[in-house]
Design an enzyme around this catalytic site. Structure first.
Site, PDB file in Angstrom:
ATOM      1  N   GLY A 148       0.772  -1.239   0.000  1.00  0.00           N
ATOM      2  CA  GLY A 148       0.000   0.000   0.000  1.00  0.00           C
ATOM      3  C   GLY A 148       0.801   1.285   0.000  1.00  0.00           C
ATOM      4  O   GLY A 148       0.303   2.313   0.465  1.00  0.00           O
ATOM      5  N   THR A 149       2.024   1.263  -0.559  1.00  0.00           N
ATOM      6  CA  THR A 149       2.772   2.534  -0.585  1.00  0.00           C
ATOM      7  C   THR A 149       2.099   3.537  -1.527  1.00  0.00           C
ATOM      8  O   THR A 149       2.160   4.750  -1.280  1.00  0.00           O
ATOM      9  CB  THR A 149       4.243   2.337  -0.999  1.00  0.00           C
ATOM     10  OG1 THR A 149       4.314   1.859  -2.337  1.00  0.00           O
ATOM     11  CG2 THR A 149       4.962   1.388  -0.054  1.00  0.00           C
ATOM     12  N   LEU A 193      -9.766  -7.546 -13.358  1.00  0.00           N
ATOM     13  CA  LEU A 193     -11.222  -7.381 -13.310  1.00  0.00           C
ATOM     14  C   LEU A 193     -11.817  -7.692 -14.681  1.00  0.00           C
ATOM     15  O   LEU A 193     -11.230  -7.361 -15.712  1.00  0.00           O
ATOM     16  CB  LEU A 193     -11.555  -5.952 -12.881  1.00  0.00           C
ATOM     17  CG  LEU A 193     -11.080  -5.610 -11.457  1.00  0.00           C
ATOM     18  CD1 LEU A 193     -11.043  -4.102 -11.247  1.00  0.00           C
ATOM     19  CD2 LEU A 193     -11.976  -6.281 -10.417  1.00  0.00           C
ATOM     20  N   HIS A 201       0.756   1.326 -13.152  1.00  0.00           N
ATOM     21  CA  HIS A 201       1.552   0.168 -13.590  1.00  0.00           C
ATOM     22  C   HIS A 201       3.030   0.570 -13.584  1.00  0.00           C
ATOM     23  O   HIS A 201       3.375   1.646 -14.089  1.00  0.00           O
ATOM     24  CB  HIS A 201       1.114  -0.282 -14.989  1.00  0.00           C
ATOM     25  CG  HIS A 201       1.870  -1.485 -15.436  1.00  0.00           C
ATOM     26  ND1 HIS A 201       1.593  -2.754 -14.970  1.00  0.00           N
ATOM     27  CD2 HIS A 201       2.938  -1.613 -16.266  1.00  0.00           C
ATOM     28  CE1 HIS A 201       2.438  -3.611 -15.503  1.00  0.00           C
ATOM     29  NE2 HIS A 201       3.270  -2.944 -16.287  1.00  0.00           N
TER      30      HIS A 201
HETATM   31  C1  GAR Z   1       3.402  -1.007  -7.392  1.00  0.00           C
HETATM   32  O1  GAR Z   1       4.690  -0.970  -7.935  1.00  0.00           O
HETATM   33  C2  GAR Z   1       2.362  -1.013  -8.489  1.00  0.00           C
HETATM   34  O2  GAR Z   1       2.707  -0.208  -9.576  1.00  0.00           O
HETATM   35  C3  GAR Z   1       2.376  -2.457  -8.897  1.00  0.00           C
HETATM   36  O3  GAR Z   1       2.489  -3.167  -7.682  1.00  0.00           O
HETATM   37  C4  GAR Z   1       3.153  -2.364  -6.701  1.00  0.00           C
HETATM   38  C5  GAR Z   1       2.265  -2.234  -5.489  1.00  0.00           C
HETATM   39  O4  GAR Z   1       2.920  -1.585  -4.442  1.00  0.00           O
HETATM   40  N1  GAR Z   1       1.181  -2.790  -9.632  1.00  0.00           N
HETATM   41  C6  GAR Z   1       1.156  -3.666 -10.637  1.00  0.00           C
HETATM   42  O5  GAR Z   1       2.121  -4.304 -10.998  1.00  0.00           O
HETATM   43  C7  GAR Z   1      -0.199  -3.812 -11.326  1.00  0.00           C
HETATM   44  N2  GAR Z   1      -0.047  -4.451 -12.583  1.00  0.00           N
HETATM   45  P1  GAR Z   1       2.142  -0.903  -3.233  1.00  0.00           P
HETATM   46  O6  GAR Z   1       1.171  -1.923  -2.660  1.00  0.00           O
HETATM   47  O7  GAR Z   1       3.224  -0.581  -2.234  1.00  0.00           O
HETATM   48  O8  GAR Z   1       1.452   0.321  -3.726  1.00  0.00           O
END
Ligand code: GAR
Length: 199
Positions: A15-16, A97, A113
């Protein structure tokens, strides 16, 4: 402020990016929208703690428990309707989804992304895997993309992108962190504000 849009953030992990949105709302970078609900498909997601610390309502929706993709999406749609949500942000939401879901919210679902789409995106490209692929290929520039979500995974209209240089000796983990710090945590809040303001 009148006409502030209600935002739901869908998460799966650390969740950053959610934190970046919470901080941006506190700092007034996001002032056309308000995070009203955080939905996780993982009961253990640290993102839920971040939401609770910011006094944001949370919900956990488990596909395994509900038995099907349809029931899983129906449960999410019910929450979105109960909270009268205008804008849905996928912030590290690791579940694809269906078209039935995405077509119900045209230009209302935003995803972040961790690459410059159309590189290293689509089915199978998520999280650390994206940065591993970029390093394996040997690109010298990567980055992040914020886009609207449609029926094509990572295929919706691009809202913002930011480039990040790859450095000698980068590991997937080091690169992931740099892409987050230099790109994701900036363009996601900026995009959310833009979409809410223009809606
Ligand atoms: C982030 O780097 C986001 O861009 C990626 O997962 C990570 C989640 O980090 N999302 C994807 O790859 C979606 N295809 P977070 O939970 O710390 O925000």
């Amino acid at each position: 402020m009148a006409n502030v849009k209600k935002i739901a953030v869908l998460v799966s992990g650390g969740g950053t990016n959610l934190q970046a949105l919470i901080d941006a709302e506190k700092a007034g970078i996001i002032n056309s929208g308000k995070i009203s609900l955080v939905i996780s498909n993982n009961a253990g997601a640290y993102a839920l703690e971040r939401a609770k610390n910011a006094d944001i309502d949370t919900a956990v929706v488990l596909k395994r428990q509900l038995g099907s993709q349809e029931a899983f999406e129906d449960a999410i749609m019910k929450l979105l309707s109960d909270y009268e949500i205008d804008v849905i942000v996928l912030a590290g939401f690791m579940s694809i989804l269906s078209e039935r879901f995405t077509s119900s919210y045209p230009r209302r679902i935003i995803n972040v992304h961790p690459s410059l789409i159309p590189s290293f995106c689509g089915k199978g490209f998520y999280g650390l895997r994206v940065h591993e692929a970029a390093l394996e290929f040997g690109v010298k520039v990567t980055g992040a993309t914020v886009h609207f979500v449609n029926e094509i995974p990572d295929g919706g209209e691009i809202i913002m992108q930011k480039a990040v240089y790859i450095e000698d000796g980068d590991t997937p983990e080091v690169l992931q962190r740099r892409v987050m710090e230099e790109a994701e945590w900036k363009i996601l809040p900026a995009s959310v504000e833009k979409v809410c303001a223009e809606m």
